[in-house]
Design a protein around this motif. Structure first.
Motif, PDB file in Angstrom:
ATOM      1  N   TRP A   1       0.834  -1.197   0.000  1.00 43.67           N
ATOM      2  CA  TRP A   1       0.000   0.000   0.000  1.00 43.67           C
ATOM      3  C   TRP A   1       0.869   1.247   0.000  1.00 43.67           C
ATOM      4  O   TRP A   1       1.979   1.247   0.563  1.00 43.67           O
ATOM      5  N   THR A   2       0.365   2.291  -0.642  1.00 45.65           N
ATOM      6  CA  THR A   2       1.028   3.602  -0.636  1.00 45.65           C
ATOM      7  C   THR A   2      -0.028   4.674  -0.387  1.00 45.65           C
ATOM      8  O   THR A   2      -1.054   4.699  -1.076  1.00 45.65           O
TER       9      THR A   2
ATOM     10  N   GLU B   1      -2.113   8.054  -0.555  1.00 50.53           N
ATOM     11  CA  GLU B   1      -2.327   9.020  -1.625  1.00 50.53           C
ATOM     12  C   GLU B   1      -1.558  10.305  -1.321  1.00 50.53           C
ATOM     13  O   GLU B   1      -1.654  10.865  -0.230  1.00 50.53           O
ATOM     14  N   GLY B   2      -0.783  10.758  -2.300  1.00 47.36           N
ATOM     15  CA  GLY B   2      -0.002  11.973  -2.128  1.00 47.36           C
ATOM     16  C   GLY B   2       1.186  11.815  -1.203  1.00 47.36           C
ATOM     17  O   GLY B   2       1.851  12.797  -0.870  1.00 47.36           O
TER      18      GLY B   2
ATOM     19  N   ASP C   1      -7.626   6.756   6.237  1.00 44.34           N
ATOM     20  CA  ASP C   1      -7.267   5.637   5.362  1.00 44.34           C
ATOM     21  C   ASP C   1      -7.604   4.292   6.001  1.00 44.34           C
ATOM     22  O   ASP C   1      -7.889   3.315   5.301  1.00 44.34           O
TER      23      ASP C   1
END
Length: 379
Positions: A160-161, A163-164, A171
């Motif tokens: 997972w990464t 957002e931004g 999240d």
């Protein structure tokens, strides 16, 4: 009391204002000589990952004192164990700074003899918490700072990464995240509350307002509890201690969670695919300290432990091995490059200016929070 106000991403700035530590090569005072001559043992009830073997071995090699460590995962455990023994069985415990109002009426702690403590070796602002909040009945400080840290968002970088590049407590609760995340119930609920403030489901400042009165607490936390129950399917596990957080990410298929900094940064330092970072809403900040129960038996050994712990090199050793941050002045000079890198990446940009310092917790607040927590867990 605000004790963690920062301006740049560095431990040195966090500890600014503290006096320069005294030289550790001065002749040992009488109480240290007494501890060394008697050797013996020290019974410590402390957070499970706060006393690494390397630290205990170094302390024993120098003093001959054996540390018997009873690991705990919550402030409630410390309070309950000491209430059960009426203050006996332990020489040192490690309560968190904001719990003073819960400890004072219990009458289970004794003040430190500050003539035997080199208080100039620790951060001055943190030491002041002991002098004010923990000065029970005007008898002096019943608490000394040891380690500070935060609770924020952690995740598996291979799965997972954010957002931004910046995570949010939101999240963890997003749609489509079923069975992916972990947290400690009461603090993940607070994190959810901070997120709710940003999306209009709570008014700005509501989370702090809950500390004002029981009515405010019930108003705010009833909304938080409903929000969390409605999204409980996202929770894969609840953790209680450092090992629970590590196991969740490395062995139990957890993708993200709200965690302490130390366990995750320790994993990261070992080369595991994990990240820990302050979220948009602000990391939750705390200072864990040292206190002496009324029934402590090994008093000279307690002060020998404090003298050893408050040396910069040993503060740095503890920080490197645990992933937390030392309250000892000059400890940052003994950090490894990996520890420095982990810290900078955990608190990018203005993260240190945006910390949410846990407010002082009255007993009624803790009791009501437990009721809401239990309702969430049982749902």
């Amino acid at each position: 009391m605000t004790i963690l106000k920062k301006t740049t991403v560095s431990r040195r700035k966090v500890l600014k204002g503290a006096a320069i530590a005294g030289a550790s090569t001065l002749a040992a005072p009488a109480f240290i000589k007494n501890a060394l001559s008697s050797s013996g043992e020290l019974n410590v009830m402390m957070w499970s990952d706060y006393l690494p073997e390397e630290f205990k071995e170094a302390f024993k090699k120098e003093t001959g004192i054996t540390i018997n460590h009873t690991g705990i995962g919550s402030n409630e455990e410390i309070i309950n164990k000491l209430r059960a023994t009426r203050g006996r069985g332990f020489d040192v415990i490690s309560p968190t700074n904001m719990r003073a109002q819960q400890w004072e009426p219990l009458n289970l702690l004794q003040p430190f003899d500050m003539n035997k403590v080199k208080i100039d070796r620790v951060n001055a602002a943190m030491a002041k918490v002991g002098e004010t909040d923990w000065n029970f009945a005007g008898k002096g400080s019943h608490w000394l700072p040891q380690l500070w840290g935060t609770e924020a968002v952690a995740w598996r970088t291979d799965k997972w990464t954010p957002e931004g590049g910046v995570p949010s407590y939101g999240d963890l609760w997003k749609d489509g995240g079923e069975n992916t995340m972990m947290g400690r119930p009461h603090s993940m609920m607070l994190g959810a509350g901070l997120y709710m403030e940003t999306i209009g489901e709570l008014a700005p400042g509501d989370v702090k307002r809950a500390y004002n009165s029981e009515d405010d607490m019930k108003d705010v936390w009833s909304k938080i509890t409903k929000f969390c129950i409605d999204r409980k399917a996202n929770v894969k596990k609840f953790w209680n201690d450092a090992d629970g957080q590590k196991n969740g990410l490395m062995q139990e298929d957890v993708i993200m969670g709200q965690t302490w900094d130390g366990p995750i940064l320790a994993l990261k330092g070992e080369g595991n695919p994990v990240q820990y970072q302050a979220p948009k809403e602000g990391a939750l900040a705390w200072v864990d300290g040292l206190a002496m129960p009324k029934g402590a038996k090994n008093i000279d050994q307690v002060y020998a432990f404090l003298e050893f712990s408050f040396r910069p090199e040993n503060g740095g050793l503890t920080a490197n091995l645990t992933g937390y941050n030392s309250a000892v002045v000059g400890a940052d000079a003994h950090l490894t490059e990996q520890s420095k890198k982990n810290f900078a990446e955990a608190y990018p940009g203005d993260s240190l200016d945006n910390l949410f310092a846990w407010p002082a917790e009255p007993t009624w607040y803790a009791q009501l929070r437990t009721e809401f927590r239990d309702k969430f867990v049982a749902a």
